[in-house]
Design an enzyme around this catalytic site. Structure first.
Site, PDB file in Angstrom:
ATOM      1  N   ILE A   1       0.725  -1.170   0.136  1.00 37.33           N
ATOM      2  CA  ILE A   1       0.077   0.006  -0.091  1.00 37.33           C
ATOM      3  C   ILE A   1       0.878   1.131  -0.104  1.00 37.33           C
ATOM      4  CG2 ILE A   1      -1.664   1.352   1.472  1.00 37.33           C
ATOM      5  CD1 ILE A   1      -2.658  -1.449   2.282  1.00 37.33           C
TER       6      ILE A   1
ATOM      7  N   GLN B   1       6.547  -0.222  15.406  1.00 36.23           N
ATOM      8  CA  GLN B   1       7.163  -1.543  16.014  1.00 36.23           C
ATOM      9  C   GLN B   1       8.173  -1.315  17.048  1.00 36.23           C
ATOM     10  OE1 GLN B   1       7.769  -3.945  12.756  1.00 36.23           O
ATOM     11  NE2 GLN B   1       6.012  -5.474  13.225  1.00 36.23           N
TER      12      GLN B   1
ATOM     13  N   ARG C   1      12.130  -6.948  16.350  1.00 39.79           N
ATOM     14  CA  ARG C   1      10.881  -7.412  15.370  1.00 39.79           C
ATOM     15  C   ARG C   1      11.226  -8.054  14.218  1.00 39.79           C
ATOM     16  NH1 ARG C   1      10.349  -1.211  12.907  1.00 39.79           N
ATOM     17  NH2 ARG C   1      12.533  -1.046  12.547  1.00 39.79           N
TER      18      ARG C   1
ATOM     19  N   ARG D   1      -5.017  -1.679  -7.471  1.00 36.56           N
ATOM     20  CA  ARG D   1      -5.363  -2.702  -6.386  1.00 36.56           C
ATOM     21  C   ARG D   1      -6.600  -3.307  -6.242  1.00 36.56           C
ATOM     22  NH1 ARG D   1       0.088  -3.677  -5.401  1.00 36.56           N
ATOM     23  NH2 ARG D   1       1.293  -1.713  -5.173  1.00 36.56           N
TER      24      ARG D   1
HETATM   25  C1  FAD Z   1      -0.360  -6.350  -9.635  1.00 34.13           C
HETATM   26  C2  FAD Z   1       0.999  -5.581  -9.363  1.00 34.13           C
HETATM   27  C3  FAD Z   1       1.986  -6.310  -9.298  1.00 34.13           C
HETATM   28  C4  FAD Z   1       3.411  -5.518  -8.563  1.00 34.13           C
HETATM   29  N1  FAD Z   1       4.424  -6.333  -8.388  1.00 34.13           N
HETATM   30  C5  FAD Z   1       5.321  -5.472  -8.046  1.00 34.13           C
HETATM   31  C6  FAD Z   1       6.625  -6.112  -7.957  1.00 34.13           C
HETATM   32  O1  FAD Z   1       6.954  -7.368  -8.288  1.00 34.13           O
HETATM   33  N2  FAD Z   1       7.827  -5.226  -7.719  1.00 34.13           N
HETATM   34  C7  FAD Z   1       7.701  -4.007  -7.212  1.00 34.13           C
HETATM   35  O2  FAD Z   1       8.613  -3.455  -6.925  1.00 34.13           O
HETATM   36  N3  FAD Z   1       6.277  -3.428  -7.350  1.00 34.13           N
HETATM   37  C8  FAD Z   1       5.387  -3.992  -7.846  1.00 34.13           C
HETATM   38  N4  FAD Z   1       4.196  -3.572  -7.822  1.00 34.13           N
HETATM   39  C9  FAD Z   1       4.142  -2.044  -7.572  1.00 34.13           C
HETATM   40  C10 FAD Z   1       4.123  -1.031  -8.778  1.00 34.13           C
HETATM   41  O3  FAD Z   1       5.339  -1.091  -9.362  1.00 34.13           O
HETATM   42  C11 FAD Z   1       3.913   0.493  -8.204  1.00 34.13           C
HETATM   43  O4  FAD Z   1       5.044   0.695  -7.367  1.00 34.13           O
HETATM   44  C12 FAD Z   1       2.686   0.655  -7.185  1.00 34.13           C
HETATM   45  O5  FAD Z   1       1.643   0.070  -7.947  1.00 34.13           O
HETATM   46  C13 FAD Z   1       2.455   2.234  -7.078  1.00 34.13           C
HETATM   47  O6  FAD Z   1       1.842   2.550  -8.251  1.00 34.13           O
HETATM   48  P1  FAD Z   1       2.312   3.671  -9.255  1.00 34.13           P
HETATM   49  O7  FAD Z   1       3.614   3.415  -9.729  1.00 34.13           O
HETATM   50  O8  FAD Z   1       1.122   3.963 -10.348  1.00 34.13           O
HETATM   51  O9  FAD Z   1       2.522   4.965  -8.419  1.00 34.13           O
HETATM   52  P2  FAD Z   1       1.927   5.941  -7.309  1.00 34.13           P
HETATM   53  O10 FAD Z   1       2.856   6.279  -6.269  1.00 34.13           O
HETATM   54  O11 FAD Z   1       0.371   5.351  -6.697  1.00 34.13           O
HETATM   55  O12 FAD Z   1       1.601   7.405  -7.933  1.00 34.13           O
HETATM   56  C14 FAD Z   1       0.464   7.809  -8.694  1.00 34.13           C
HETATM   57  C15 FAD Z   1       0.782   8.103 -10.200  1.00 34.13           C
HETATM   58  O13 FAD Z   1       1.273   9.284 -10.097  1.00 34.13           O
HETATM   59  C16 FAD Z   1       2.611   9.424 -11.137  1.00 34.13           C
HETATM   60  N5  FAD Z   1       3.995   9.089 -10.480  1.00 34.13           N
HETATM   61  C17 FAD Z   1       4.208   8.854  -9.029  1.00 34.13           C
HETATM   62  N6  FAD Z   1       5.482   9.170  -8.887  1.00 34.13           N
HETATM   63  C18 FAD Z   1       6.041   9.663 -10.012  1.00 34.13           C
HETATM   64  C19 FAD Z   1       7.393   9.812 -10.314  1.00 34.13           C
HETATM   65  N7  FAD Z   1       8.368   9.864  -9.285  1.00 34.13           N
HETATM   66  N8  FAD Z   1       7.770  10.239 -11.548  1.00 34.13           N
HETATM   67  C20 FAD Z   1       6.675  10.168 -12.488  1.00 34.13           C
HETATM   68  N9  FAD Z   1       5.504  10.045 -12.168  1.00 34.13           N
HETATM   69  C21 FAD Z   1       5.009   9.569 -11.158  1.00 34.13           C
HETATM   70  C22 FAD Z   1       2.521   8.238 -11.934  1.00 34.13           C
HETATM   71  O14 FAD Z   1       1.685   8.376 -13.028  1.00 34.13           O
HETATM   72  C23 FAD Z   1       1.646   7.183 -11.058  1.00 34.13           C
HETATM   73  O15 FAD Z   1       1.060   6.205 -11.876  1.00 34.13           O
HETATM   74  C24 FAD Z   1       2.993  -4.100  -8.395  1.00 34.13           C
HETATM   75  C25 FAD Z   1       1.743  -3.602  -8.212  1.00 34.13           C
HETATM   76  C26 FAD Z   1       0.496  -4.218  -8.915  1.00 34.13           C
HETATM   77  C27 FAD Z   1      -0.612  -3.551  -9.234  1.00 34.13           C
END
Ligand code: FAD
EC number: 2.1.1.148
Length: 250
Positions: free
Chosen positions: A93, A106, A172, A199
């Site tokens: 999350i 923790q 922990r 999610r």
């Molecule tokens: C099914 C599933 C499997 C996953 N598996 C993995 C895994 O194996 N390993 C892993 O590490 N992660 C994994 N993730 C996590 C995923 O890679 C993202 O880190 C996480 O879902 C956060 O979403 P987000 O990147 O859209 O960013 P959020 O932090 O939710 O940000 C929302 C949006 O803001 C913009 N944004 C935020 N920060 C930036 C930035 N720095 N630069 C440019 N734009 C930005 C983007 O448009 C982004 O989509 C998984 C996620 C899902 C849903």
């Protein structure tokens, strides 16, 4: 004996909106979706709602979603208090960078009992559940033993609270991913939509999917205009997911 805890999410705060007295604005719903509409209309000063097709708040928000003018949704926010979430799920999350979090420490709060979140697939099988709870018990017992052992090592440290903190922060490390955590999570409506789109999707992990679906339910209660396009459905395994036709650019 390890205790299996259930997910518990409460909405503890959300945006209220008051239009300026000098602008003629129907105070139909002084909430986040009205604020998003006000912000959108502020761009063109169309407070008098000249287009009959977008004259209601619901129609205006639908138009916002259609054209992807999602920045106006950033003015409204909602805060949840989540309990009964595993540490592994909270880690996923907290990858969502647009939210603000305040999580149970923790280091300061001792794990007095083994409170764990059972993955649904394990909870459904009595034998696996017993095995899982046994493992949680073992790690919790070891946690207690390490705390006691460290209490001896850190006696030289005169500050008692600091001594305990140092012991807990080391002990922990042995607690399982399933350990319950609690936290406050605040985000704007655009971020909540994005979180739910990613999610509550079928391929997300089952626990975070349950969290996202429950958050969606709470958000739909306070702001149906902004969240009603998401529909919740049941998967074959009995768990739930949610999706929206706007999901690709949420
Ligand atoms: C099914 C599933 C499997 C996953 N598996 C993995 C895994 O194996 N390993 C892993 O590490 N992660 C994994 N993730 C996590 C995923 O890679 C993202 O880190 C996480 O879902 C956060 O979403 P987000 O990147 O859209 O960013 P959020 O932090 O939710 O940000 C929302 C949006 O803001 C913009 N944004 C935020 N920060 C930036 C930035 N720095 N630069 C440019 N734009 C930005 C983007 O448009 C982004 O989509 C998984 C996620 C899902 C849903």
């Amino acid at each position: 004996m390890a205790v299996a805890v259930d997910l518990d999410i409460r909405l503890i705060g959300h945006t209220a909106f008051t239009a300026p007295e000098d602008i003629d604005w129907d105070p139909q719903a002084p909430d986040g979706s009205a604020l998003a509409e006000f912000a959108g209309r502020a761009c063109y000063e169309t407070f008098d709602k000249p287009n009959p097709h977008t004259a209601t708040n619901a129609a205006y928000i639908r138009h916002i979603l259609d054209v992807g003018h999602l920045a106006v949704l950033e003015h409204a926010s909602a805060t949840m208090y989540l309990r009964g979430v595993s540490r592994s799920c909270s880690h996923e999350i907290m990858r969502h960078r647009m939210f603000s979090f305040s999580q149970l420490s923790q280091r300061y709060v001792p794990a007095e009992e083994a409170r764990v979140v059972l993955p649904a697939a394990i909870a459904a099988d009595e034998q696996l559940k017993a095995l899982f709870l046994r493992a949680a018990d073992v790690s919790h017992d070891v946690y207690g033993e390490i705390l006691q052992g460290l209490a001896g090592h850190t006696e030289a440290q005169s500050h008692a609270a600091l001594r305990l903190k140092q012991a807990r922060q080391a002990a922990r490390a042995v607690l399982p991913n399933a350990t319950e955590t609690r936290f406050v999570m605040t985000g704007n409506f655009r971020s909540w939509r994005h979180f739910i789109a990613m999610r509550a999707a079928e391929h997300a992990d089952a626990e975070i999917r349950a969290v996202a679906v429950e958050c969606l339910r709470l958000l739909q209660e306070i702001s149906p205009e902004v969240f009603a396009d998401f529909s919740i459905s049941q998967l074959r395994d009995g768990t739930q997911m949610a999706t929206s036709p706007y999901v690709s650019d949420s």
